[in-house]
Design a protein around this motif. Sequence first.
Motif, PDB file in Angstrom:
ATOM      1  N   UNK A   1       9.270  21.981  -4.758  1.00 38.74           N
ATOM      2  CA  UNK A   1       8.631  20.915  -5.526  1.00 38.74           C
ATOM      3  C   UNK A   1       8.098  21.529  -6.807  1.00 38.74           C
ATOM      4  N   UNK A   2       8.766  21.216  -7.907  1.00 40.92           N
ATOM      5  CA  UNK A   2       8.378  21.812  -9.183  1.00 40.92           C
ATOM      6  C   UNK A   2       7.690  20.820 -10.100  1.00 40.92           C
ATOM      7  N   UNK A   3       7.802  19.549  -9.785  1.00 44.86           N
ATOM      8  CA  UNK A   3       7.176  18.522 -10.603  1.00 44.86           C
ATOM      9  C   UNK A   3       6.648  17.405  -9.680  1.00 44.86           C
ATOM     10  N   UNK A   4       5.767  16.587 -10.249  1.00 45.54           N
ATOM     11  CA  UNK A   4       5.197  15.456  -9.489  1.00 45.54           C
ATOM     12  C   UNK A   4       5.362  14.179 -10.315  1.00 45.54           C
ATOM     13  N   UNK A   5       6.039  13.200  -9.748  1.00 49.32           N
ATOM     14  CA  UNK A   5       6.168  11.884 -10.384  1.00 49.32           C
ATOM     15  C   UNK A   5       5.012  11.002  -9.903  1.00 49.32           C
ATOM     16  N   UNK A   6       4.310  10.440 -10.851  1.00 53.84           N
ATOM     17  CA  UNK A   6       3.085   9.674 -10.520  1.00 53.84           C
ATOM     18  C   UNK A   6       3.253   8.222 -10.964  1.00 53.84           C
ATOM     19  N   UNK A   7       3.069   7.307 -10.028  1.00 53.49           N
ATOM     20  CA  UNK A   7       3.102   5.866 -10.303  1.00 53.49           C
ATOM     21  C   UNK A   7       1.743   5.291  -9.895  1.00 53.49           C
ATOM     22  N   UNK A   8       1.099   4.621 -10.835  1.00 51.87           N
ATOM     23  CA  UNK A   8      -0.244   4.110 -10.547  1.00 51.87           C
ATOM     24  C   UNK A   8      -0.401   2.727 -11.171  1.00 51.87           C
ATOM     25  N   UNK A   9      -1.101   1.823 -10.470  1.00 55.52           N
ATOM     26  CA  UNK A   9      -1.381   0.508 -11.058  1.00 55.52           C
ATOM     27  C   UNK A   9      -2.819   0.098 -10.724  1.00 55.52           C
ATOM     28  N   UNK A  10      -3.363  -0.721 -11.616  1.00 57.12           N
ATOM     29  CA  UNK A  10      -4.747  -1.155 -11.460  1.00 57.12           C
ATOM     30  C   UNK A  10      -4.846  -2.194 -10.341  1.00 57.12           C
ATOM     31  N   UNK A  11      -5.844  -2.043  -9.480  1.00 53.40           N
ATOM     32  CA  UNK A  11      -6.038  -2.985  -8.365  1.00 53.40           C
ATOM     33  C   UNK A  11      -7.472  -3.526  -8.358  1.00 53.40           C
ATOM     34  N   UNK A  12      -8.079  -3.562  -9.569  1.00 54.22           N
ATOM     35  CA  UNK A  12      -9.476  -4.008  -9.643  1.00 54.22           C
ATOM     36  C   UNK A  12      -9.639  -5.421  -9.105  1.00 54.22           C
ATOM     37  N   UNK A  13      -8.751  -6.343  -9.512  1.00 55.28           N
ATOM     38  CA  UNK A  13      -8.841  -7.725  -9.046  1.00 55.28           C
ATOM     39  C   UNK A  13      -8.650  -7.793  -7.536  1.00 55.28           C
TER      40      UNK A  13
END
Length: 486
Positions: free
Chosen positions: A149-161
Amino acid sequence: MKIVYSVKIMMDEHKTKEQLMHELAESRLQVGDLKTLLTTYMQQEETLKETEEILQALINATRETLLLIDTGGTVLLANEVVAQRLGKSVKELIGSYLYDHFPPEVTRVRKEQHDKVILSGEPVHFEDARGGMFFETYCYPVFDKEGKASRVAIFSHEITERKEAERKLVESEERYRIAIEHSNDGVALLRGDKHIYVNKKFLEIFGYDSPDEVIGKTHELTVHPDALPMVIEYNRKRQRGEPAPSNYEFKGIRKDGTPIFVDISGAGTIFRGEPVALVYFRDITERKRAEDTLRESEERYRSIFDNAIEGIYQGLPGGQYISVNPALARMHGFESPQEMMTTVTDIGSQIFVNPEDQEKYREIVEKEGAVVNFEFELYRKDRSKIWVSTNARAVRNNNGETLYYEGTVEDITSRKQAEEERTRLESQLRHAQKMEAIGTLAGGIAHDFNNLLMGIRGYASLMLMEFDPSHPHYEKLTRIESQVQS
């Protein structure tokens, strides 16, 4: 990408012209191949650039945060969403140290998660908050040729509501939980025939100490065998969405075996994706006992009412009967109470011989609240007359308004006739006694008068002896003596 292609023609004075021409032809072919390869390369470069542009457009089009970092935390790829959230441009982010853009407390959490992906080679999912906003993040490892594992793919979304909705839902559920737990009614959820939830009042009603004694158990635990088939049928229909009574009573049983009576209200609903029955329980044992006592009392009253020798009635102030017993119906010449109540629609005009009696009756009852030994003459069904005596009272509501009159009636016709005969005989006796007294008085007077006449006669005789017959008074005295003597 670099392409190195060399063309070498060996100049040798010993080579023949044919050999040189052959080598020249081969060199021309190699140059043609080189041109073709260069053309292909240029096309691939354009395609790669176009692909990168499309990929970047797709990356920017998503509303989620997209990042690619190496094992040291350097940003290799980013989209505009994350750039805007961090107050940077995409160009400023790429090549920067990712954790420089977060507060220390956020950096610590996120670096731990990213390092976990690199060390384990497994995806990681977590939630955290930054600046009052909540985020849900998915991290995936990207492997090199050696499988590391040489890299990290990051997916993030806001869930405030969503988090706010969840918070409100939790608060709402907590309010409902508190309301249900402290409800005056027992509450249970049943999936199939088994309890999956019960509140404190339910445990109290059926005498259990802990929900664990009930959860997972069937109706047999709380329903008396006499009522079990009915309860099972209604519960199953309710969960299948079939018509079933929403409210009914059944005989239950407590933990210690004591039978009780329960009133329930139930409805079918969905809980965690499955049909369940939501049921509210209320212990009505005391009410049932009171009803039984009242029913027994009513039966005793009905027996007294129906078999009483005296007439009993309830009547409205407007002049209609509410109820009459058989004795009163017979007293009025009717075959049954029903016939009398149907026939007599106005007591004043159909029952009272003298309307003044009815007015006097009402006046006394309204003023005093009751009337005692009130006597009046009434009509029977055949319009014959009888005398009755009534004791009655006014039944009033909390506002003092008269609802109806109720009382008893006694037929006193015989007594009245006896009183009239006695009065007549007493009158005759008094007349005879009067005549006798008059006779006695007359006898006494006659005796006294006779004595008086005898005196007058004596005096008249004496005076005649003193007068000569020629005397003017002699004849008068002679007449007095003669009248007194006769």
